[in-house]
Design a protein around this motif. Structure first.
Motif, PDB file in Angstrom:
ATOM      1  N   VAL A   1      42.854  34.256  43.068  1.00  0.00           N
ATOM      2  CA  VAL A   1      41.727  35.173  42.882  1.00  0.00           C
ATOM      3  C   VAL A   1      42.222  36.541  42.423  1.00  0.00           C
ATOM      4  O   VAL A   1      41.649  37.150  41.509  1.00  0.00           O
ATOM      5  CB  VAL A   1      40.907  35.283  44.183  1.00  0.00           C
ATOM      6  N   SER A   2      43.293  37.033  43.023  1.00  0.00           N
ATOM      7  CA  SER A   2      43.822  38.355  42.662  1.00  0.00           C
ATOM      8  C   SER A   2      44.302  38.381  41.216  1.00  0.00           C
ATOM      9  O   SER A   2      44.011  39.319  40.465  1.00  0.00           O
ATOM     10  CB  SER A   2      44.971  38.730  43.599  1.00  0.00           C
ATOM     11  N   LEU A   3      45.044  37.363  40.806  1.00  0.00           N
ATOM     12  CA  LEU A   3      45.529  37.309  39.426  1.00  0.00           C
ATOM     13  C   LEU A   3      44.379  37.164  38.436  1.00  0.00           C
ATOM     14  O   LEU A   3      44.395  37.761  37.360  1.00  0.00           O
ATOM     15  CB  LEU A   3      46.514  36.149  39.271  1.00  0.00           C
ATOM     16  N   ALA A   4      43.371  36.374  38.816  1.00  0.00           N
ATOM     17  CA  ALA A   4      42.217  36.219  37.925  1.00  0.00           C
ATOM     18  C   ALA A   4      41.481  37.543  37.764  1.00  0.00           C
ATOM     19  O   ALA A   4      41.017  37.882  36.662  1.00  0.00           O
ATOM     20  CB  ALA A   4      41.275  35.145  38.473  1.00  0.00           C
ATOM     21  N   ARG A   5      41.399  38.330  38.840  1.00  0.00           N
ATOM     22  CA  ARG A   5      40.740  39.635  38.767  1.00  0.00           C
ATOM     23  C   ARG A   5      41.515  40.587  37.861  1.00  0.00           C
ATOM     24  O   ARG A   5      40.943  41.280  37.016  1.00  0.00           O
ATOM     25  CB  ARG A   5      40.587  40.222  40.161  1.00  0.00           C
ATOM     26  N   LEU A   6      42.831  40.617  38.027  1.00  0.00           N
ATOM     27  CA  LEU A   6      43.662  41.480  37.179  1.00  0.00           C
ATOM     28  C   LEU A   6      43.581  41.059  35.713  1.00  0.00           C
ATOM     29  O   LEU A   6      43.537  41.906  34.812  1.00  0.00           O
ATOM     30  CB  LEU A   6      45.113  41.429  37.661  1.00  0.00           C
ATOM     31  N   ASP A   7      43.558  39.761  35.470  1.00  0.00           N
ATOM     32  CA  ASP A   7      43.467  39.275  34.101  1.00  0.00           C
ATOM     33  C   ASP A   7      42.126  39.665  33.486  1.00  0.00           C
ATOM     34  O   ASP A   7      42.058  40.043  32.301  1.00  0.00           O
ATOM     35  CB  ASP A   7      43.644  37.756  34.080  1.00  0.00           C
ATOM     36  N   ALA A   8      41.047  39.598  34.277  1.00  0.00           N
ATOM     37  CA  ALA A   8      39.733  39.999  33.767  1.00  0.00           C
ATOM     38  C   ALA A   8      39.707  41.492  33.434  1.00  0.00           C
ATOM     39  O   ALA A   8      39.146  41.908  32.419  1.00  0.00           O
ATOM     40  CB  ALA A   8      38.651  39.653  34.791  1.00  0.00           C
ATOM     41  N   GLN A   9      40.323  42.290  34.298  1.00  0.00           N
ATOM     42  CA  GLN A   9      40.393  43.726  34.026  1.00  0.00           C
ATOM     43  C   GLN A   9      41.192  44.006  32.756  1.00  0.00           C
ATOM     44  O   GLN A   9      40.816  44.850  31.942  1.00  0.00           O
ATOM     45  CB  GLN A   9      41.021  44.439  35.224  1.00  0.00           C
ATOM     46  N   ARG A  10      42.304  43.301  32.587  1.00  0.00           N
ATOM     47  CA  ARG A  10      43.145  43.505  31.413  1.00  0.00           C
ATOM     48  C   ARG A  10      42.394  43.166  30.121  1.00  0.00           C
ATOM     49  O   ARG A  10      42.568  43.832  29.098  1.00  0.00           O
ATOM     50  CB  ARG A  10      44.404  42.633  31.520  1.00  0.00           C
ATOM     51  N   ARG A  11      41.548  42.151  30.189  1.00  0.00           N
ATOM     52  CA  ARG A  11      40.813  41.734  28.997  1.00  0.00           C
ATOM     53  C   ARG A  11      39.492  42.479  28.828  1.00  0.00           C
ATOM     54  O   ARG A  11      38.709  42.166  27.934  1.00  0.00           O
ATOM     55  CB  ARG A  11      40.553  40.222  29.047  1.00  0.00           C
ATOM     56  N   GLY A  12      39.242  43.460  29.695  1.00  0.00           N
ATOM     57  CA  GLY A  12      38.032  44.260  29.569  1.00  0.00           C
ATOM     58  C   GLY A  12      36.766  43.568  30.032  1.00  0.00           C
ATOM     59  O   GLY A  12      35.662  44.017  29.712  1.00  0.00           O
TER      60      GLY A  12
ATOM     61  N   SER B   1      34.681  43.516  32.624  1.00  0.00           N
ATOM     62  CA  SER B   1      34.414  44.270  33.846  1.00  0.00           C
ATOM     63  C   SER B   1      33.496  43.516  34.797  1.00  0.00           C
ATOM     64  O   SER B   1      33.677  43.576  36.016  1.00  0.00           O
ATOM     65  CB  SER B   1      33.798  45.627  33.496  1.00  0.00           C
ATOM     66  N   ARG B   2      32.510  42.809  34.267  1.00  0.00           N
ATOM     67  CA  ARG B   2      31.587  42.084  35.153  1.00  0.00           C
ATOM     68  C   ARG B   2      32.319  40.967  35.890  1.00  0.00           C
ATOM     69  O   ARG B   2      32.152  40.793  37.099  1.00  0.00           O
ATOM     70  CB  ARG B   2      30.432  41.495  34.348  1.00  0.00           C
TER      71      ARG B   2
ATOM     72  N   ALA C   1      35.503  40.857  36.530  1.00  0.00           N
ATOM     73  CA  ALA C   1      36.408  41.486  37.483  1.00  0.00           C
ATOM     74  C   ALA C   1      35.661  41.966  38.723  1.00  0.00           C
ATOM     75  O   ALA C   1      36.165  41.853  39.856  1.00  0.00           O
ATOM     76  CB  ALA C   1      37.122  42.657  36.811  1.00  0.00           C
ATOM     77  N   GLU C   2      34.460  42.483  38.533  1.00  0.00           N
ATOM     78  CA  GLU C   2      33.662  42.958  39.664  1.00  0.00           C
ATOM     79  C   GLU C   2      33.288  41.813  40.587  1.00  0.00           C
ATOM     80  O   GLU C   2      33.322  41.939  41.812  1.00  0.00           O
ATOM     81  CB  GLU C   2      32.398  43.661  39.152  1.00  0.00           C
ATOM     82  N   LEU C   3      32.941  40.664  40.006  1.00  0.00           N
ATOM     83  CA  LEU C   3      32.594  39.504  40.825  1.00  0.00           C
ATOM     84  C   LEU C   3      33.808  39.016  41.608  1.00  0.00           C
ATOM     85  O   LEU C   3      33.709  38.687  42.795  1.00  0.00           O
ATOM     86  CB  LEU C   3      32.050  38.381  39.940  1.00  0.00           C
ATOM     87  N   LEU C   4      34.952  38.954  40.947  1.00  0.00           N
ATOM     88  CA  LEU C   4      36.163  38.489  41.619  1.00  0.00           C
ATOM     89  C   LEU C   4      36.602  39.456  42.707  1.00  0.00           C
ATOM     90  O   LEU C   4      37.223  39.055  43.700  1.00  0.00           O
ATOM     91  CB  LEU C   4      37.276  38.295  40.596  1.00  0.00           C
ATOM     92  N   ASP C   5      36.280  40.746  42.534  1.00  0.00           N
ATOM     93  CA  ASP C   5      36.634  41.737  43.545  1.00  0.00           C
ATOM     94  C   ASP C   5      35.866  41.510  44.840  1.00  0.00           C
ATOM     95  O   ASP C   5      36.289  41.948  45.908  1.00  0.00           O
ATOM     96  CB  ASP C   5      36.360  43.144  43.000  1.00  0.00           C
ATOM     97  N   LEU C   6      34.733  40.833  44.747  1.00  0.00           N
ATOM     98  CA  LEU C   6      33.919  40.563  45.929  1.00  0.00           C
ATOM     99  C   LEU C   6      34.310  39.260  46.624  1.00  0.00           C
ATOM    100  O   LEU C   6      33.759  38.929  47.675  1.00  0.00           O
ATOM    101  CB  LEU C   6      32.435  40.504  45.538  1.00  0.00           C
TER     102      LEU C   6
ATOM    103  N   HIS D   1      22.376  42.187  44.345  1.00  0.00           N
ATOM    104  CA  HIS D   1      21.076  41.914  43.741  1.00  0.00           C
ATOM    105  C   HIS D   1      20.985  42.424  42.301  1.00  0.00           C
ATOM    106  O   HIS D   1      20.570  41.681  41.401  1.00  0.00           O
ATOM    107  CB  HIS D   1      19.981  42.563  44.600  1.00  0.00           C
ATOM    108  N   GLU D   2      21.366  43.674  42.079  1.00  0.00           N
ATOM    109  CA  GLU D   2      21.235  44.244  40.737  1.00  0.00           C
ATOM    110  C   GLU D   2      22.144  43.534  39.736  1.00  0.00           C
ATOM    111  O   GLU D   2      21.762  43.307  38.589  1.00  0.00           O
ATOM    112  CB  GLU D   2      21.539  45.744  40.764  1.00  0.00           C
ATOM    113  N   LEU D   3      23.349  43.192  40.179  1.00  0.00           N
ATOM    114  CA  LEU D   3      24.255  42.469  39.284  1.00  0.00           C
ATOM    115  C   LEU D   3      23.732  41.063  39.010  1.00  0.00           C
ATOM    116  O   LEU D   3      23.829  40.553  37.888  1.00  0.00           O
ATOM    117  CB  LEU D   3      25.650  42.414  39.896  1.00  0.00           C
TER     118      LEU D   3
END
Length: 364
Positions: A297-308, A310-311, A313-318, A337-339
């Motif tokens: 999960v952590s690596l997937a979040r970092l990879d999402a951030q690296r590729r821009g 953001s949505r 990455a935000e989901l993986l952060d949760l 809810h808003e996301l």
């Protein structure tokens, strides 16, 4: 992700952390505070209303069992149980999942979810409503047990497929056979106008009805109504869980070898909250699997951030992987809810665009 790429990513991440730390020390500045994650209600236990719901669904009474196979004396009739859960087998190959369709589609996000699934085209729903059947009020649950589908609700006005033929099957059921020329594996069964049953074949559909008519319940079903909380709940077997990690063979192998299964609960009343309890068949490797999933999960979040992304990455952060007691561990995730509204809005717009393209092709 290839091992060499992972090593490069770890080195880059380490360098970035060191540079940021050095800059903070030299400037004497405090790092900007990180906003707290949004509070999302997670389905961790059965609520009083869900317990009451489970109790009211216990309407089917299994037949009595003999004390011994060679004796004719029978024990008193067993306690009434939920007829949908009475069809859960003792052994599962892939899993069993129940969706509280009525609760989902009548929740805050329900209309948007329905538009996402239908791409904004509600003509089918309107035709069914005109025929006297409204899925939003007449359908209660939809369940999937391996290859068996069960729908519960008030189904007396359920519209039949064009050309279908109904045949009485016993005192309380009928078979809905497909039009002539279509394969018989599509035979459905309707029991007491309460349950629509679809087996892998006509014989399996009949067997489901026979079990209900004879009062045959599994001695040890894969799950019972003690886990019937949330809008989606059930159990997933290792074979299904492994399919989620086809891109990481090592993690997939560890998961299928270590996990006995996952008990899933999801709430979609306001936010989307997910809880999955992983049961390990090898306690010695349970913590290893927990750490591997956390790292994934952590690596997937970092990879999402690296590729821009953001949505993503935000989901993986949760998403969180919680420690356990050696016999298993818990995975928690959520979408605010808003996301969730934003995600569904994007789904609706993409569906409408596809529908417009199809209409253009048909018109041409």
């Amino acid at each position: 992700m290839p091992p060499s790429r992972r090593r490069s990513l770890r080195w880059l991440l380490g360098a970035a952390v060191l540079l940021a730390l050095a800059g903070w020390v030299m400037l004497g500045a405090e790092p900007p505070p990180r906003p707290p994650p949004p509070a999302i209600a997670l389905p961790k236990r059965m609520t009083p209303s869900e317990a009451e719901r489970a109790e009211t669904r216990r309407t089917w009474v299994p037949s009595a069992e003999p004390i011994d196979a060679g004796q004719a004396v029978a024990t008193p009739a067993r306690t009434a149980i939920d007829p949908v859960l009475a069809l859960v087998p003792e052994q599962l190959e892939r899993g069993a999942v129940v969706a509280e369709v009525n609760a989902i589609f009548n929740s805050e996000l329900g209309p948007m979810l329905l538009d996402c699934l239908s791409a904004g085209d509600d003509r089918l729903l309107r035709r069914m409503a005109d025929a006297g059947f409204d899925p939003l009020t007449h359908v209660d649950r939809v369940a999937l047990f391996d290859d068996t589908v069960v729908m519960s609700g008030r189904l007396e006005a359920l519209p039949l497929p064009p050309g279908a033929v109904t045949v009485d099957y016993g005192p309380n059921a009928k078979l809905i056979e497909p039009p002539a020329g279509r394969p018989q594996r599509g035979v459905m069964g309707l029991w007491r106008n309460q349950l629509l049953l679809i087996g892998k074949s006509a014989d399996e559909t009949k067997a489901l009805i026979d079990r209900l008519e004879r009062g045959e319940a599994p001695r040890r079903p894969a799950f019972d109504d003690s886990i019937a909380y949330g809008e989606v709940y059930g159990v997933l077997k290792p074979a299904v869980l492994g399919e989620l990690f086809e891109g990481d063979p090592a993690l997939r192998e560890l998961l299928t070898a270590t996990a006995r299964g996952l008990t899933l609960h999801a709430d979609v009343g306001h936010d989307l909250g997910l809880v999955g309890d992983v049961e390990a068949n090898d306690p010695a490797k349970a913590d290893e699997l927990r750490r591997a999933l956390g790292a994934f999960v952590s690596l997937a979040r970092l990879d999402a951030q690296r590729r821009g992304k953001s949505r993503e990455a935000e989901l993986l952060d949760l998403a969180k992987v919680r420690g356990g007691d050696g016999r298993g561990f818990r995975i928690e995730a959520g979408i605010p809810h808003e996301l969730m509204k934003s995600v569904l809005s994007g789904c609706i717009e993409r569906g409408k665009a596809r529908a417009a393209r199809r209409a253009g092709l048909d018109g041409g």
